[in-house]
Motif scaffolding. Structure first.
Motif, short mmCIF file in Angstrom:
data_model
loop_
_atom_site.label_atom_id
_atom_site.label_comp_id
_atom_site.label_asym_id
_atom_site.label_seq_id
_atom_site.Cartn_x
_atom_site.Cartn_y
_atom_site.Cartn_z
N TYR A 1 0.85 -1.19 0.00
CA TYR A 1 0.00 0.00 0.00
C TYR A 1 0.88 1.24 0.00
O TYR A 1 1.95 1.27 0.61
N LEU A 2 0.40 2.27 -0.69
CA LEU A 2 1.09 3.55 -0.77
C LEU A 2 0.02 4.63 -0.71
O LEU A 2 -0.97 4.58 -1.44
N ALA A 3 0.20 5.63 0.18
CA ALA A 3 -0.85 6.63 0.34
C ALA A 3 -0.28 7.92 0.89
O ALA A 3 0.67 7.91 1.69
N PHE A 4 -0.85 9.03 0.44
CA PHE A 4 -0.59 10.33 1.06
C PHE A 4 -1.56 10.49 2.22
O PHE A 4 -2.76 10.29 2.08
N VAL A 5 -1.05 10.88 3.38
CA VAL A 5 -1.85 11.01 4.59
C VAL A 5 -1.84 12.46 5.03
O VAL A 5 -0.77 13.03 5.27
N SER A 6 -3.03 13.05 5.09
CA SER A 6 -3.19 14.45 5.51
C SER A 6 -2.39 15.42 4.66
O SER A 6 -2.12 16.54 5.11
N ASP A 7 -1.96 15.01 3.48
CA ASP A 7 -1.19 15.84 2.56
C ASP A 7 0.17 16.25 3.11
O ASP A 7 0.91 16.97 2.45
N HIS A 8 0.51 15.81 4.30
CA HIS A 8 1.80 16.13 4.90
C HIS A 8 2.72 14.92 4.97
O HIS A 8 3.90 15.06 5.27
#
Length: 504
Positions: A111-118
């Motif tokens: 899995y790969l994800a941006f979290v809270s854009d930060h």
């Protein structure tokens, strides 16, 4: 200018673009002060809210200063301008892994994800968790390791950010699939950097029997959703250890091969995405007290796609909720891939009150692989007799013959990407697109699929071909298996089978 009332100045400035407002700032002291007024930037944000991934709520706006409002709009404009441009400068966050300690058939990034854009989160099949902190969009790119974790016996398999955006929960399963563990990490969503990387904290453990896969977790309700067959799934509260088994619907023999691709808790319902259907099941009342008590009995809801489609991969946005005295409605966007037909963009709406219902609105399509389906409106003459109309809501489009290896939507559904390879090409291409319409109005504007038929309002705008652009090329030897996109920053991340991660 000084003799003009402030209300009229604001009215005039509201018709200007941001570049012109910033140019006025350099002319004189009076206009410099005026262009820094909070009222002006509120006016501009309301007028240009269509470029924001998610227009801020009234409560959020009330806490933002004039400078913060200005930065919010300038960032959105910058991302809008560069989103579909070629990505020439890339940043390697993690190098490939050449070790032979795991089987070649298992990708090293699950899995790969941006979290809270930060932050950028990576969950690896070798039991590795990496969390990088990302700087703002106007600074030269940098990724600082925020949290790292590795285990030879516990493998990460799901994650969820709580509603407040302050706690990231990660689920791990034992290598022998006999137990699960929930880890949490506190996040700082401000722009200040952390001097010390916080540790992952264990919040709960529970047994798994028989061996099952954790499909989704909810950090607010402390619930985990597990399944391993097309017959049922489990709901487990990792704090109280309460659990329940929910039987999946099987209306015809084909449902035995109708596997689960994604799950999501939407208020009192569990939304289940399967290969051929979208279904909603009432959340067992004794599992969690966070959804409130209900005096009525909620029905199960089922939507079956109106064509011979098999969606083996789906990417979901965050869930939105409209809850008032008259109604309670949940909505989210889904980007789904059918191996033979291409990419499909949907909006899913789950109405809980006043009358439970489940609908799917098709927003767009990008045909691939074989002679691919396209919505019938663009293909058939208006005077075609009903007897000659195809029995399914599609015509056909030319053969593009491409294969999609990964796809992802941003958290708010405004932007998305996929990675594709043509049969005649020696490279993989990263393709970016912007959602063709406002998803919050999709259920009212678009055609709605319901109970296996396509129903259209007379004045509705029909679904369209997804307008996309190739923004980056990747050598064929880099087998991209996962990708992620940030709506707010416009950043993309791609992960290869061998474990490398690149920011575009």
């Amino acid at each position: 200018m000084q003799n003009i009332p402030v209300e009229l100045q604001l009215h005039i400035a509201g018709f200007l673009d941001v570049e012109t407002v910033l140019s006025l700032r350099k002319t004189c002291t009076s206009l410099s002060q005026f262009t820094r007024s909070r009222s002006l930037w509120l006016c501009l944000i309301y007028r240009m809210s269509h470029i924001l991934p998610r227009p801020p709520s009234e409560s959020e706006i009330a806490t933002l200063s004039a400078l913060q409002l200005e930065r919010l709009l300038k960032t959105a404009m910058h991302v809008e301008q560069v989103w579909l441009l070629p990505r020439k400068n890339t940043f390697l966050v993690k190098e490939r892994c050449d070790s032979d300690d795991i089987e070649d058939s298992i990708p090293r990034i699950r899995y790969l994800a941006f979290v809270s854009d930060h932050y950028l989160l990576s969950l690896g099949s070798e039991g590795k968790i990496n969390l990088w902190k990302i700087n703002n969009v106007f600074a030269p790119f940098a990724a600082e390791i925020f949290v790292t974790y590795a285990s030879s016996t516990w493998y990460p398999c799901a994650y969820h950010l709580n509603t407040a955006g302050s706690v990231l929960a990660i689920a791990l399963t034992h290598v022998e699939l006999v137990a699960a563990r929930i880890l949490t990490i506190s996040l700082n969503t401000s722009s200040s950097s952390e001097s010390i990387s916080p540790l992952l904290v264990t919040r709960g453990e529970f047994s798994i029997f028989p061996p099952q896969v954790i499909r989704a977790i909810d950090a607010d309700l402390e619930l985990a959703l597990l399944s391993n067959t097309a017959l049922s799934f489990e709901v487990v509260n990792w704090r109280t250890k309460a659990q329940a088994t929910v039987a999946l619907r099987a209306n015809d023999p084909g449902d035995l091969w109708n596997g689960i691709t994604a799950m999501r808790i939407c208020g009192p319902y569990i939304l289940v995405f399967r290969m051929h259907t979208v279904e909603a099941y009432p959340l067992p009342s004794h599992i969690s007290s966070g959804v409130g008590e209900r005096s009525d009995i909620l029905p199960q809801l089922t939507f079956r796609f109106p064509h011979t489609m098999t969606y083996r991969r789906v990417s979901l946005t965050k869930t939105t909720c409209v809850d008032n005295n008259e109604s309670q409605t949940y909505g989210l966007s889904a980007l789904a891939n059918d191996l033979f037909h291409g990419i499909f963009l949907f909006y899913v709406e789950l109405v809980v009150r006043p009358s439970p219902s489940l609908s799917v609105s098709p927003l767009g399509v990008r045909p691939m692989a074989i002679a691919s389906p396209q919505f019938i409106a663009a293909q058939l003459p208006e005077d075609l007799p009903p007897s000659l109309t195809p029995p399914v809501p599609f015509g056909t489009l030319h053969d593009t013959r491409s294969f999609v290896s990964a796809c992802a939507l941003g958290d708010y559904g405004r932007r998305g990407i996929w990675v594709a390879r043509s049969r005649t090409s020696m490279i993989r291409t990263v393709v970016a697109f912007t959602n063709p319409r406002d998803v919050s109005n999709a259920s009212r504007e678009a055609q709605v699929w319901s109970n296996g038929s396509l129903q259209a309002n007379v004045d509705s705008e029909r679904p369209r071909l997804i307008d996309c652009q190739v923004v980056h090329d990747i050598p064929l030897q880099d087998d991209i298996t996962v990708c992620a996109v940030s709506d707010t920053t416009g950043r993309m991340a791609v992960g290869s089978w061998t474990g490398s991660i690149t920011i575009l």
